[in-house]
Design a protein around this motif. Structure first.
Motif, PDB file in Angstrom:
ATOM      1  N   UNK A  13       0.872  -1.173   0.000  1.00 32.17           N
ATOM      2  CA  UNK A  13       0.000   0.000   0.000  1.00 32.17           C
ATOM      3  C   UNK A  13       0.907   1.221   0.000  1.00 32.17           C
ATOM      4  N   UNK A  14       0.677   2.123  -0.912  1.00 27.78           N
ATOM      5  CA  UNK A  14       1.480   3.340  -1.006  1.00 27.78           C
ATOM      6  C   UNK A  14       2.973   3.020  -1.086  1.00 27.78           C
ATOM      7  N   UNK A  56       5.194  -2.250   2.182  1.00 31.05           N
ATOM      8  CA  UNK A  56       4.472  -3.484   2.497  1.00 31.05           C
ATOM      9  C   UNK A  56       3.366  -3.217   3.499  1.00 31.05           C
ATOM     10  N   UNK A  57       2.292  -3.986   3.383  1.00 31.44           N
ATOM     11  CA  UNK A  57       1.128  -3.773   4.228  1.00 31.44           C
ATOM     12  C   UNK A  57       1.480  -3.922   5.696  1.00 31.44           C
ATOM     13  N   UNK A  90       4.415  -3.396   7.135  1.00 33.16           N
ATOM     14  CA  UNK A  90       5.666  -2.733   7.521  1.00 33.16           C
ATOM     15  C   UNK A  90       5.620  -2.350   8.997  1.00 33.16           C
ATOM     16  N   UNK A  91       6.741  -2.522   9.661  1.00 32.45           N
ATOM     17  CA  UNK A  91       6.801  -2.163  11.070  1.00 32.45           C
ATOM     18  C   UNK A  91       6.253  -3.221  11.993  1.00 32.45           C
ATOM     19  N   UNK A  92       5.843  -4.367  11.442  1.00 32.57           N
ATOM     20  CA  UNK A  92       5.307  -5.449  12.272  1.00 32.57           C
ATOM     21  C   UNK A  92       6.273  -6.621  12.354  1.00 32.57           C
ATOM     22  N   UNK A 104       8.948   0.377   9.815  1.00 33.18           N
ATOM     23  CA  UNK A 104       7.778   1.226   9.656  1.00 33.18           C
ATOM     24  C   UNK A 104       8.176   2.516   8.959  1.00 33.18           C
ATOM     25  N   UNK A 105       7.215   3.198   8.325  1.00 33.58           N
ATOM     26  CA  UNK A 105       7.541   4.470   7.673  1.00 33.58           C
ATOM     27  C   UNK A 105       8.088   5.480   8.667  1.00 33.58           C
ATOM     28  N   UNK A 106       8.881   6.407   8.157  1.00 38.80           N
ATOM     29  CA  UNK A 106       9.561   7.369   9.023  1.00 38.80           C
ATOM     30  C   UNK A 106       8.570   8.177   9.851  1.00 38.80           C
ATOM     31  N   UNK A 107       7.438   8.526   9.230  1.00 38.59           N
ATOM     32  CA  UNK A 107       6.440   9.336   9.917  1.00 38.59           C
ATOM     33  C   UNK A 107       5.953   8.642  11.190  1.00 38.59           C
ATOM     34  N   UNK A 108       5.712   7.311  11.079  1.00 36.62           N
ATOM     35  CA  UNK A 108       5.248   6.536  12.231  1.00 36.62           C
ATOM     36  C   UNK A 108       6.336   6.523  13.305  1.00 36.62           C
ATOM     37  N   UNK A 159       5.953   8.137  16.934  1.00 39.55           N
ATOM     38  CA  UNK A 159       5.977   7.210  18.065  1.00 39.55           C
ATOM     39  C   UNK A 159       7.087   7.587  19.054  1.00 39.55           C
TER      40      UNK A 159
END
Lengths: 225, 132
Positions: free
Chosen positions: A24-25, A28-29, A31-33, A39-43, A47
Motif C-alpha cells: 500500500x502506497x 508493504x502492508x 511494515x513495522x510489524x 515502519x515508515x519514518x512518519x510513524x 511514536x
C-alpha cells in the motif's frame, strides 16, 4: 529458476516466504510489524515523540506528587484557598483548551496542504497560548507581590515548581510555534516540516492534558479545601 | 518521498499518535465534538468546585472523575488514540506511562502519609536531642 532469478522477479520477498507482497502506497502492508521491513519514518518519528511526551508526563507526575505531599505545609503562610482566583484560572483554561482545538484545526489544514489556513491556525494557537502565559505570569507576579513567593512555604515552593514547569513548557511551545511559522513560510510543506508540525501538535495537546490535571489538583481541589 | 505518499493513509500497519484513521466523521467534526465535550467537562468541574448544592465530602472524588474523563476526551478526540489494531503500540506506551504515573503519585502519597503518622512529634524530638 535460480535464487537470483527469484530475487529479481520478486525483490521484496527474496526468500519466497510468501510474506510482504501486499503493498500500500509503496510500502508493504505489514511494515513495522517485524515482517515487512521498518515502519515508515512518519510513524517512527511520531511514536518516538509520543514516548518523549509520556516521559515528560512521568516527570510532571513527580512534581504532582511533591505538590500533593507538601500541600498542607504552609508554614503559617497563605493557603491555596486564600490565594487562588478561580475566575482567572477559568479564563486560562479556556485559552489553553481553545488553543488545543485550533491546533487540531491547524493539523486539518496541513493535511489539506493549505498554507494560509495552517499559518492562520498556528497564529491563533500562538495568540491563545500567549494569553495563557500572560495570565499566568500576572498571577505569579500578584502572588509574589503579596509576599506569597516560592520561598514563603513548602506549599508555595511546590506550587511554583509545578505550575511554573507547565508554564515553561507552554513558553517553549510558543517558541517552537513561531519557529514552525517561519519554517513553513520559508520551506513550504516538505515531509520534514509536516513531521515537525505533527510533533508540535502532539506536544501542544499533551500540555493541555497536563493542564487538566493541574487545574483540578491544584486550583479546584485547593479552593474547596 | 513524495508529498502524496507522505499523507500516510494506509502506509504500513500502524497509526502514529495524533493521526486519525477510520474516518467515521470528517476530521473537523472530531475536533468539534472533542471541544464540546472538553468545554462541558471543564465547566462542570468549575461549577462543582464552587457550588454549595452538592454534598461537600463527595466533591474531591467527583472532581477527580471529571478530570480523568476530560483527559480521556483529549486522548480520544485530540490525540486520536483508539483501541484499533493500528494503535496497539501507542496504547501500550500510554498504559506504561499511566502505570509509572500511578506508582509515583500513589507511592509518594502513601509513604509520606505513613512517615507523617509514624514520626515522633517535634517537641519530643528536641527533648531527645537535649538529653544527649
Amino acid at each position: 529458476m535460480t535464487a537470483a532469478d527469484a530475487a529479481v522477479r520478486s525483490p521484496h520477498d527474496p526468500h519466497k516466504l510468501g510474506r510482504a507482497r501486499e503493498r500500500i502506497d509503496g510500502l508493504p502492508k505489514d511494515a513495522g510489524r517485524g515482517q515487512g521491513g521498518p515502519a515508515p519514518k512518519r510513524i517512527i518519528i511520531a511514536y518516538g515523540f509520543w514516548i518523549f511526551l509520556l516521559s515528560d508526563i512521568v516527570m510532571f507526575s513527580a512534581l504532582f506528587a511533591a505538590y500533593a505531599v507538601l500541600q498542607g505545609a504552609t508554614a503559617g503562610g497563605p493557603t491555596g484557598r486564600q490565594l487562588f482566583n478561580l475566575n482567572n484560572v477559568a479564563i486560562e483554561t479556556g485559552c489553553l483548551l481553545l488553543s488545543s482545538f485550533t491546533c487540531g484545526l491547524m493539523m486539518v489544514a496541513a493535511e489539506a496542504r493549505s498554507v494560509l489556513w495552517t499559518q492562520l491556525g498556528l497564529l491563533i494557537t500562538g495568540l491563545l497560548g500567549l494569553g495563557f502565559v500572560a495570565l499566568e505570569l500576572h498571577e505569579f507576579a500578584d502572588m509574589i507581590g503579596q509576599g506569597a513567593g516560592p520561598q514563603r512555604s513548602a506549599f508555595l515552593s511546590a506550587f511554583f515548581a509545578l505550575v511554573g514547569c507547565h508554564g515553561a513548557h507552554v513558553s517553549c511551545g510558543l517558541l517552537w510555534l513561531g519557529t514552525m511559522m517561519a519554517q513553513l513560510l520559508a520551506k513550504g510543506f516538505r515531509p520534514t516540516i509536516l513531521h515537525r508540525l505533527m510533533c508540535f501538535s502532539l506536544f501542544w495537546h499533551a500540555l493541555d492534558i497536563i493542564w487538566v490535571a493541574l487545574f483540578t489538583v491544584v486550583y479546584l481541589l485547593g479552593a474547596i479545601r | 518521498m513524495t508529498v502524496e505518499s507522505h499523507t500516510g493513509r494506509g502506509d504500513g500497519g500502524d497509526a502514529a499518535p495524533g493521526e486519525e484513521r477510520g474516518r467515521v466523521l470528517p476530521s473537523l467534526g472530531v475536533y468539534l465534538i472533542g471541544l464540546v465535550f472538553a468545554l462541558g467537562l471543564t465547566a462542570t468541574a468549575f461549577w462543582v468546585a464552587q457550588t454549595h448544592l452538592l454534598w461537600a465530602p463527595g466533591i474531591p472524588i467527583g472532581l477527580c472523575v471529571l478530570a480523568i474523563a476530560q483527559m480521556g476526551v483529549h486522548l480520544v478526540f485530540f490525540l486520536h488514540i483508539t483501541t484499533g489494531p493500528d494503535n496497539t503500540n501507542n496504547v501500550l506506551a500510554l498504559a506504561f506511562g499511566v502505570l509509572i504515573v500511578f506508582l509515583v503519585v500513589a507511592g509518594s502519597l502513601w509513604i509520606m502519609a505513613n512517615l507523617n503518622h509514624n514520626m515522633m512529634p517535634m517537641d519530643q524530638l528536641t527533648n531527645l536531642h537535649l538529653q544527649h
